[in-house]
Design an enzyme around this catalytic site. Structure first.
Site, mmCIF file in Angstrom:
data_model
loop_
_atom_site.group_PDB
_atom_site.id
_atom_site.type_symbol
_atom_site.label_atom_id
_atom_site.label_comp_id
_atom_site.label_asym_id
_atom_site.label_seq_id
_atom_site.Cartn_x
_atom_site.Cartn_y
_atom_site.Cartn_z
ATOM 1 C CG HIS A 1 -1.996 -0.993 1.192
ATOM 2 N ND1 HIS A 1 -3.238 -0.783 0.642
ATOM 3 C CD2 HIS A 1 -1.998 -2.255 1.640
ATOM 4 C CE1 HIS A 1 -3.966 -1.878 0.779
ATOM 5 N NE2 HIS A 1 -3.228 -2.793 1.380
ATOM 6 C CE LYS B 1 -6.221 13.929 -0.008
ATOM 7 N NZ LYS B 1 -6.209 12.759 -0.867
ATOM 8 N NE ARG B 2 -3.477 10.300 9.946
ATOM 9 C CZ ARG B 2 -3.140 9.380 10.838
ATOM 10 N NH1 ARG B 2 -3.923 8.331 11.032
ATOM 11 N NH2 ARG B 2 -2.058 9.509 11.562
ATOM 12 C CE LYS C 1 -2.227 10.873 2.987
ATOM 13 N NZ LYS C 1 -2.919 9.988 2.015
ATOM 14 C CB THR D 1 -10.133 5.055 -1.199
ATOM 15 O OG1 THR D 1 -9.647 5.435 0.096
ATOM 16 C CG2 THR D 1 -9.437 3.793 -1.645
ATOM 17 C CE LYS E 1 -13.939 6.045 0.692
ATOM 18 N NZ LYS E 1 -13.032 6.087 1.847
HETATM 19 C C1 26V Z 1 2.380 1.934 8.379
HETATM 20 C C2 26V Z 1 2.516 1.938 9.742
HETATM 21 C C3 26V Z 1 3.857 1.828 10.294
HETATM 22 C C4 26V Z 1 3.994 1.855 11.769
HETATM 23 C C5 26V Z 1 2.802 1.852 12.615
HETATM 24 C C6 26V Z 1 1.460 2.065 12.016
HETATM 25 C C7 26V Z 1 1.376 2.043 10.548
HETATM 26 C C8 26V Z 1 0.150 2.125 9.946
HETATM 27 C C9 26V Z 1 0.052 2.104 8.578
HETATM 28 C C10 26V Z 1 1.162 2.027 7.783
HETATM 29 C C11 26V Z 1 1.070 2.002 6.300
HETATM 30 C C12 26V Z 1 -0.041 2.725 5.771
HETATM 31 C C13 26V Z 1 -0.109 2.581 4.290
HETATM 32 C C14 26V Z 1 -1.386 3.153 3.767
HETATM 33 O O1 26V Z 1 -2.290 3.466 4.496
HETATM 34 N N1 26V Z 1 -1.481 3.262 2.470
HETATM 35 C C15 26V Z 1 -2.666 3.779 1.830
HETATM 36 O O2 26V Z 1 -3.433 2.684 1.384
HETATM 37 C C16 26V Z 1 -4.622 3.085 0.739
HETATM 38 C C17 26V Z 1 -5.398 1.841 0.420
HETATM 39 O O3 26V Z 1 -4.720 1.074 -0.513
HETATM 40 C C18 26V Z 1 -4.284 3.907 -0.480
HETATM 41 O O4 26V Z 1 -5.478 4.345 -1.071
HETATM 42 C C19 26V Z 1 -3.422 5.105 -0.105
HETATM 43 O O5 26V Z 1 -3.008 5.789 -1.252
HETATM 44 C C20 26V Z 1 -2.223 4.648 0.679
HETATM 45 O O6 26V Z 1 -1.496 5.752 1.188
#
Ligand code: 26V
Length: 818
Positions: free
Chosen positions: A366, A557-558, A563, A665, A669
């Site tokens: 992701h 978004k975050r 971003k 996503t 939406k």
């Molecule tokens: C990494 C970590 C690392 C340490 C602790 C918590 C944590 C939580 C999440 C992540 C990775 C997050 C990756 C992510 O959210 N990617 C998003 O995924 C979406 C669904 O595929 C996509 O639409 C977004 O573009 C993408 O940023």
């Protein structure tokens, strides 16, 4: 005993009278109240139970049917499920929304107030967790035997408050009043082990075996959440694990002279499922996080294998009956754990176990951002999961052997593909582990998958062509259109029927209506009503009055540098300066709406929030500006807020640096709800453009290739700033303390990044962004034309249903029928 034959309960009726009876019964029997004394929250609980009963009726029959038909099961393993509220969604999926609403209203209770009492399940950070929830909805809707596995965090995503413009986090105790959607399963409980050491010995047949011993134990107890598909016939299961201390702790506590110590130990062992890491991309290397990952992996694998073994004795059938999908690398330990259990506990031959593991697992990536690619120090592994480390070393050894055999002498290749990063402190690369342990690896949008193949996983792509494939994300049209935008949903259904809810391609039938002036007027009236609804909430909650006739420009978004919320702010400041310079000029009134959480440790992201709020303060209180420009930061952006904001957007901001946003996503939406997109050639924007047509979007900026080139050549922002008056003035205003007169240096870090490094190339894309924004204004002046394009956006969004996404996973990866 498994019961067979006709259902043992009589199915409940769905007419208004029956639901009223259910409500009254639950109010009395489950909540312990009478209408006279019941609060709105009591009514919420009663309604939840009444709806839950109707969900449950189809739940066990679904699971029994899968069992009887010996169906292949798909296990979606995810550290995050960002579900949101459930009551209204369940009513929608069961087709009883209107009847329940009627029943509640008939009983003299305000329906919307009742819905408002539900605390959302925010067991996720953002895109990745919400995608997991959309895929569960689609699997149930399509009748795919899809089971989610995750963690039941006591504290999910934090609540964001804004104090003096700064983000302040507070923990959300979402289970405080009880969760009506979960069923505790105290009987489904597995030990999970940590630490200890490994001894090797020879068994009676002379085989070397490993024994992992002297470990500490935590128990994982199951909670089940039913997931009803649209139509309500299929109800799948989401199983979330909670950490419990073992009996030993109880005994220690019972016998203890040191009672307090014993209870403290007991409580400590239950911390594993306490809290969701809110770090989306930034936070790394935390031991507790590592343990959380293994905790849910170990419990889920035991559960999956025990279910498999109830029906099968032949291990070779495992990949025919079980598919495990890894949602990012967070559950990548599945690869080592499955090997460990098969080899150490079931004495299966190593190579056979490896073939079974790879045929069973598949991995979804992701993100490409280097700081988000998980690696864990070998030391930590050694201490917490020594046997897994051994297994990983052995798997890596054999993998590298094979690579060496195929590419003799290429030591650099070996170093690059190794599961162990040898530079600096040795680390386990979880992405590499997931790739070698999977039969398929996928990205989440075409451009993202292409970049995976050409960058982070290019060696793997050459070694194994075809293994890396694309599965473009989608969103569930049930929550994101039918539920959140009832006005548009009704307008659409009135014209083309209701089939679009499960066949989103049907929206195509709206295309001819884009040319129909009357339809455009109706469409625009729906959008206006949604904007009025949002404006009311913003006025109530924030005390900012916005004019619903303005263009609503939305970025939700975050908060993250990639971003580029800052690029948005730079545009806002430029626009503000232009209005101030020429107050009489006729501009298109705009409300710029920004929402999102910053990771608590991501100071720059928090500073960006402060800047947005400081700019908002100045702009919103400038009498020269009035309605021409308003800026709103929506606090605590979450699923419920998204449901309110998405339908009210005119303009959807998707402006990440090309090559950084895997998919997005929210872009889907908003477009599905009739917003036009201003965006870069990034993530799913590219495919949205293929579908809706470039003439119906506002795309601008560098391509991913140009970004890569610029970074190789070495980019310096100074020339771009000097060459653009608007940009220069905007940065100067920030630097001068114009928005922070009480602390002129406040945004020094932002100014410094923009002028000195600008890794995300805001200054390079600024001019293109401004021009695109001018095109937005120009088009908005022509309302019929704007609405025509917005309708075409809706009509052409069929591809972005998560039903399509799930069908592709089912066909290409899981091998299950849809
Ligand atoms: C990494 C970590 C690392 C340490 C602790 C918590 C944590 C939580 C999440 C992540 C990775 C997050 C990756 C992510 O959210 N990617 C998003 O995924 C979406 C669904 O595929 C996509 O639409 C977004 O573009 C993408 O940023």
């Amino acid at each position: 005993m498994r019961r067979v034959g006709p259902p043992v309960v009589k199915l409940l009726d769905d007419d208004v009278e029956s639901i009223k009876y259910s409500l009254a019964s639950h109010l009395l029997y489950s909540v312990g109240k009478e209408p006279i004394s019941a609060t709105a929250r009591d009514w919420f609980m009663a309604a939840a139970y009444a709806v839950r009963d109707r969900v449950s009726e189809h739940w066990m029959p679904t699971l029994n049917r899968y069992y009887a038909e010996d169906r292949k099961r798909v296990y979606y393993m995810s550290m995050e499920f960002l579900i949101g509220r459930t009551l209204s969604n369940s009513m929608i999926n069961l087709g009883i929304y209107d009847t329940v609403k009627q029943a509640v209203t008939d009983m003299g209770v305000d329906f919307d107030e009742v819905l408002g009492w539900e605390v959302e399940a925010a067991l996720g950070n953002g895109g990745l967790g919400r995608l997991a929830a959309c895929l569960l909805d689609s699997m149930a809707t399509l009748g795919v035997p899809g089971f989610g596995y995750g963690i039941r965090y006591d504290y999910g995503m934090f609540t964001q408050h804004v104090e003096h413009g700064w983000q302040v986090e507070s923990p959300e105790n979402w289970l405080r009043y009880g969760n009506p959607w979960e069923f505790a399963r105290p009987g489904i409980i597995y030990p999970v082990r940590f630490g200890g050491r490994v001894v090797h010995y020879k068994d009676v047949l002379g085989h070397t075996r490993a024994q992992w011993m002297d470990t500490e134990e935590v128990m994982a107890m199951a909670y089940d959440v039913p997931i009803p598909g649209y139509g309500g016939k299929t109800v799948n299961n989401l199983r979330l694990w909670t950490a419990k201390s073992t009996r030993e702790f109880d005994l220690k506590y019972f016998n203890a002279g040191n009672y307090i110590e014993a209870v403290r130990d007991k409580a400590e062992s239950e911390t594993l499922s306490k809290v969701l890491y809110p770090s989306d991309l930034t936070d790394r290397g935390k031991e507790l996080r590592f343990k959380q990952e293994y905790f849910f992996v170990a419990a889920s694998i035991q559960d999956i294998l025990s279910r498999f073994r109830k029906a099968h004795s032949d291990w070779d059938k495992l990949p025919d009956k079980v598919a495990v999908q890894l949602n990012d690398t967070h559950p990548a330990m599945v690869v080592a754990e499955l090997m460990r259990v098969l080899v150490d506990e079931y004495q299966i031959d190593w190579h056979r176990a490896w073939a079974l593991t790879r045929a069973t697992c598949a991995y979804t990536n992701h993100t490409l951002l280097p700081e988000a690619l998980e690696t864990w120090p070998v030391d930590l592994f050694q201490r917490v999961l020594p046997r897994h480390l051994e297994i990983i070393f052995q798997l890596n050894h054999e993998f590298l052997q094979e690579v060496r055999h195929r590419h003799p002498g290429d030591n650099d290749l070996l170093r690059r593909v190794s599961v162990i990063a040898e530079e600096g402190d040795r680390r386990v690369r979880m992405g590499h582990l997931a790739v070698i342990g999977s039969h398929k690896v996928n990205g989440v949008a075409a451009i993202h998958t292409g970049l995976m193949k050409s960058t982070i996983f290019s060696d793997f792509d050459h070694l194994n062509p075809g293994k890396i494939n694309n599965k473009t994300n989608g969103v569930t049209p049930r929550r994101w259109l039918l539920l959140s935008n009832p006005g548009l949903a009704a307008l659409i259904s009135g014209k083309i029927g209701k089939d679009w809810v499960i066949h989103l391609d049907q929206l195509k039938k709206l295309e001819p209506l884009a040319a129909d002036a009357e339809f455009r007027t109706q469409f625009s009236a729906v959008k206006h009503a949604n904007k009025v609804r949002l404006a009311e909430v913003i006025s109530q909650r924030l005390g900012v009055d916005i004019n619903p006739a303005s263009l609503f420009d939305v970025q939700i978004k975050r908060i993250h540098e990639y971003k580029r919320q800052l690029l948005n702010v730079l545009h806002v400041i430029s626009r503000y300066s232009r209005i101030r310079a020429n107050p009489l000029v006729d501009v298109v009134p705009r409300v710029v709406i920004i929402g999102g959480k910053a990771a608590p440790g991501y100071l720059l992201a928090k500073l960006i929030i402060k800047l947005i709020n400081d700019v908002a303060d100045v702009v919103n209180n400038d009498p020269l500006v009035g309605d021409k420009l308003k800026v709103v930061f929506v606090p605590n952006y979450n699923v419920s807020t998204a449901e309110l904001v998405m339908p009210a957007a005119d303009l959807s901001e998707q402006i990440s640096t090309a090559g950084t946003e895997a998919s997005g996503t929210g872009n889907m939406k908003m477009s599905m709800n009739g917003a036009l997109t201003i965006g870069t050639w990034d993530g799913a924007n590219v495919e949205i453009c293929e579908e809706v047509g470039e003439e119906n979007m506002f795309l601008f900026g560098l391509t991913a290739q140009e970004v890569a080139r610029l970074r190789i050549d070495g980019y310096s922002p100074r020339a771009a700033i000097a060459a653009n008056q608007d940009l220069k003035r905007a940065i100067d205003l920030i630097a001068s303390g114009y928005f922070s007169p009480d602390e002129p240096e406040r945004f020094g870090a932002i100014v410094d990044i923009l002028t000195n490094s600008d890794h995300y190339l805001l200054t390079a894309d600024f001019a293109g962004y401004m021009t695109a924004q001018e095109r937005v204004d120009e088009l908005y002046r022509d309302q019929p034309e704007w609405n025509r394009k917005a309708i075409l956006n809706v009509a052409r969004m069929g591809k972005f249903s998560s039903d399509r996404t799930v069908s592709e996973y089912a066909r290409d990866i899981w091998g299950v029928p849809v």
